[in-house]
Design a protein around this motif. Structure first.
Motif, PDB file in Angstrom:
ATOM      1  N   TYR A  64     101.371  50.247  87.159  1.00  0.00           N
ATOM      2  CA  TYR A  64     102.443  49.589  87.843  1.00  0.00           C
ATOM      3  C   TYR A  64     101.867  49.458  89.359  1.00  0.00           C
ATOM      4  CZ  TYR A  64     104.749  50.530  92.455  1.00  0.00           C
ATOM      5  OH  TYR A  64     105.953  50.588  93.582  1.00  0.00           O
TER       6      TYR A  64
ATOM      7  N   THR B 238     102.452  45.245  90.354  1.00  0.00           N
ATOM      8  CA  THR B 238     102.519  44.819  92.270  1.00  0.00           C
ATOM      9  C   THR B 238     101.329  44.718  92.598  1.00  0.00           C
ATOM     10  OG1 THR B 238     102.071  47.198  92.408  1.00  0.00           O
ATOM     11  CG2 THR B 238     104.565  46.767  91.914  1.00  0.00           C
ATOM     12  N   THR B 239     100.160  44.398  92.474  1.00  0.00           N
ATOM     13  CA  THR B 239      99.067  43.994  93.275  1.00  0.00           C
ATOM     14  C   THR B 239      98.348  42.776  92.946  1.00  0.00           C
ATOM     15  OG1 THR B 239      97.584  45.482  92.629  1.00  0.00           O
ATOM     16  CG2 THR B 239      99.034  46.297  94.339  1.00  0.00           C
TER      17      THR B 239
ATOM     18  N   THR C 109      99.743  38.820  92.874  1.00  0.00           N
ATOM     19  CA  THR C 109     100.897  38.350  94.227  1.00  0.00           C
ATOM     20  C   THR C 109     100.134  36.760  94.652  1.00  0.00           C
ATOM     21  OG1 THR C 109      98.906  39.821  95.054  1.00  0.00           O
ATOM     22  CG2 THR C 109     100.976  40.615  94.813  1.00  0.00           C
TER      23      THR C 109
ATOM     24  N   ARG D 289     108.956  37.546  87.027  1.00  0.00           N
ATOM     25  CA  ARG D 289     108.536  37.837  88.279  1.00  0.00           C
ATOM     26  C   ARG D 289     110.146  37.753  88.116  1.00  0.00           C
ATOM     27  NH1 ARG D 289     103.986  33.807  91.400  1.00  0.00           N
ATOM     28  NH2 ARG D 289     102.921  36.108  91.653  1.00  0.00           N
TER      29      ARG D 289
ATOM     30  N   PHE E  61     108.588  43.401  87.521  1.00  0.00           N
ATOM     31  CA  PHE E  61     108.221  42.975  88.237  1.00  0.00           C
ATOM     32  C   PHE E  61     110.097  43.280  89.530  1.00  0.00           C
ATOM     33  CE2 PHE E  61     105.613  40.246  85.566  1.00  0.00           C
ATOM     34  CZ  PHE E  61     104.550  40.579  86.769  1.00  0.00           C
ATOM     35  N   LYS E  62     110.646  44.079  89.142  1.00  0.00           N
ATOM     36  CA  LYS E  62     111.394  44.574  90.322  1.00  0.00           C
ATOM     37  C   LYS E  62     111.825  45.775  90.914  1.00  0.00           C
ATOM     38  CE  LYS E  62     114.626  48.097  88.052  1.00  0.00           C
ATOM     39  NZ  LYS E  62     115.885  48.344  87.397  1.00  0.00           N
ATOM     40  N   LYS E  63     112.286  45.329  92.469  1.00  0.00           N
ATOM     41  CA  LYS E  63     111.438  46.414  93.381  1.00  0.00           C
ATOM     42  C   LYS E  63     112.272  47.594  92.823  1.00  0.00           C
ATOM     43  CE  LYS E  63     112.154  46.739  97.895  1.00  0.00           C
ATOM     44  NZ  LYS E  63     112.697  46.276  99.671  1.00  0.00           N
ATOM     45  N   GLN E  64     111.524  48.543  92.404  1.00  0.00           N
ATOM     46  CA  GLN E  64     110.946  49.966  92.476  1.00  0.00           C
ATOM     47  C   GLN E  64     110.139  50.609  93.139  1.00  0.00           C
ATOM     48  OE1 GLN E  64     111.646  50.257  87.382  1.00  0.00           O
ATOM     49  NE2 GLN E  64     110.552  47.788  88.281  1.00  0.00           N
ATOM     50  N   THR E  65     110.390  51.900  93.090  1.00  0.00           N
ATOM     51  CA  THR E  65     109.068  52.380  93.582  1.00  0.00           C
ATOM     52  C   THR E  65     108.212  53.090  92.167  1.00  0.00           C
ATOM     53  OG1 THR E  65     110.757  55.015  92.719  1.00  0.00           O
ATOM     54  CG2 THR E  65     111.187  54.263  94.570  1.00  0.00           C
ATOM     55  N   LYS E  66     107.172  53.725  92.449  1.00  0.00           N
ATOM     56  CA  LYS E  66     105.879  54.077  91.410  1.00  0.00           C
ATOM     57  C   LYS E  66     107.016  54.752  90.180  1.00  0.00           C
ATOM     58  CE  LYS E  66     102.028  54.714  92.825  1.00  0.00           C
ATOM     59  NZ  LYS E  66     100.994  55.459  92.980  1.00  0.00           N
TER      60      LYS E  66
END
Length: 443
Positions: A162, A166-167, A170, A204, A210-215
């Motif tokens: 994760y 996410t990092t 970028t 992406r 890559f979709k917006k979601q919580t850890k």
């Protein structure tokens, strides 16, 4: 920049050559290095670097052999703890390859020691993502709990993945080309695309990771429904950490006998029909007749790396080709010998009366040897007992023997192996292989 992708279809493996100004780097090479030498020669290039994105679980790499043959430097993460000569290649490190700059990014998640290689030349960017980022998916996080120098629990690795997704990418542009180490059919992920490359921008937009979601949401998806782990995976991680022997000398050490007896487990690589018409008692029929069949995967799933086996060939002329395939997973070390069959005293497999089976299925015990994920998607026969092929040797004794047994998979390849395994283990019961007739019963 010049990039060449090499594919080994049975293991859905991609390796790469990168060339600039007569200098060549090889990324994640397979066991047979000859194709890389040929490509270097055709392009008047010198192999100066071999880069391992991580110690692979599903195939044996030729990084050490290439180093010994060409003098190329091996690069990998220092986290790997490699037992061969190498230079560390971690975040902040770079290699100049002609006009190309190769930079490392530590991208743990599939394994603690995974790296991604970023190649840049002018405004061109290419990413060699190993088993971290696939096309449409990311690498599974559950292969390093019991193998390798650096072990980690699947939950820890899922969390690392994760953070990586996410990092770590970028700052890279959308038009960066993405070159993974595997495609569809690999057991290093669960939903890999048929595509052999992509762009970071496309990933992406379309890759679930890559979709917006919580850890927690990310980890739940990643950990759910991963495929089975073949017996040989841990063995290959350790072998790649040490470095494999020279391919040719390794396979040349396996003796060949014609018309002789077998010792150890017997792996009959011939086609299903030939096997059923006559084989050594107790043989496992793991077919290697198709260049694209997943022979290596099933050999390494059915036979454990601590076991010894004799390999049955259709003809002595096929020996080197099959030994080369077996060496892809390092199993040439556990072959006692290869043999061709004698003409006499062979066992014959009874053929199923498919019409009777169709009319009277309750007269048979049906065994479904597909993977758990396939069975969960729906049964072909409601009364079938689930016994995935990779577990069958351990679960065979649980199968009732009061009726004849019919073994099926999805297309026929695996049921040849499954029925032969049951024939070798179960006594006083007739074992039938439904083979490709299973297609008649599918919607």
């Amino acid at each position: 920049m010049t990039i060449k992708q090499f594919e080994y279809k049975p293991l859905a493996h991609y390796s790469y050559a990168i060339i600039s100004d007569g200098k060549m780097a090889v990324v994640d090479p397979e066991r047979d290095p000859s194709q890389y030498y040929a490509f270097a020669k055709a392009n008047n290039a010198e192999i100066v670097a071999v880069i391992e994105t991580h110690p692979h679980a599903d195939f044996v790499s030729s990084h050490l052999e290439i180093h010994k043959t060409t003098g190329a430097t091996i690069y990998n993460s220092e986290e790997l703890g490699a037992d061969y000569p190498h230079k560390s290649f971690d975040s902040g490190d770079h290699i100049e390859l002609g006009q190309i700059t190769l930079k490392a990014i530590n991208t743990p998640g599939h394994s603690p020691d995974s790296i991604t290689i970023v190649a840049t030349q002018g405004d061109e960017t290419a990413m060699f993502t190993g088993d971290t980022l696939f096309i449409g998916d990311v690498g599974r996080p559950d292969l390093r709990e019991k193998a390798g120098n650096m072990q980690a629990k699947r939950e820890e690795l899922a969390e690392m993945m994760y953070e990586t997704i996410t990092t770590k990418f970028t700052d890279l542009p959308d038009d960066a080309l993405v070159y993974p180490a595997h495609g569809a059919g690999s057991l290093c992920g669960k939903n890999l695309s048929d595509a052999n490359s992509s762009t970071l921008g496309n990933e992406r937009m379309g890759n679930w990771a890559f979709k917006k979601q919580t850890k927690e949401e990310f980890m739940d998806v990643l950990l759910d429904g991963q495929p089975f782990i073949p017996s040989y995976f841990g063995f290959d991680v350790d072998l790649n950490k040490t470095g494999a022997d020279n391919l040719e000398s390794s396979i040349n050490g396996v003796p060949l006998s014609e018309g002789t007896t077998a010792t150890g487990i017997i792996v009959d690589t011939r086609d299903e029909e030939s096997f059923k018409n006559g084989h050594l008692e107790g043989s496992f029929n793991i077919q290697a007749v198709s260049d694209n069949a997943k022979f290596e995967t099933w050999l390494g799933s059915i036979i454990k790396p601590e076991e010894k086996f004799t390999m049955v060939l259709d003809h002595k002329d096929s020996e080197k080709k099959l030994l080369n395939r077996i060496a892809k997973i390092g199993y040439e070390k556990i072959i006692l010998k290869t043999i061709t069959l004698p003409k006499d005293f062979l066992a014959i497999t009874e053929k199923l009366d498919v019409q009777d089976f169709e009319k009277n299925p309750d007269n048979y015990t049906i065994v479904d040897i597909r993977n758990t994920s396939e069975i969960e998607e729906g049964k072909i026969f409601e009364s079938a007992l689930p016994h995935p092929l990779n577990e069958l040797r351990d679960t065979a004794s649980e199968i009732p023997t009061d009726k004849p047994i019919v073994v099926h998979c999805a297309g026929g390849y695996r049921s040849a192996a499954g029925s032969s395994i049951l024939q070798s283990i179960l006594e006083d019961v007739t074992i039938y292989d439904l083979s490709d007739d299973v297609k008649k019963f599918q919607d």
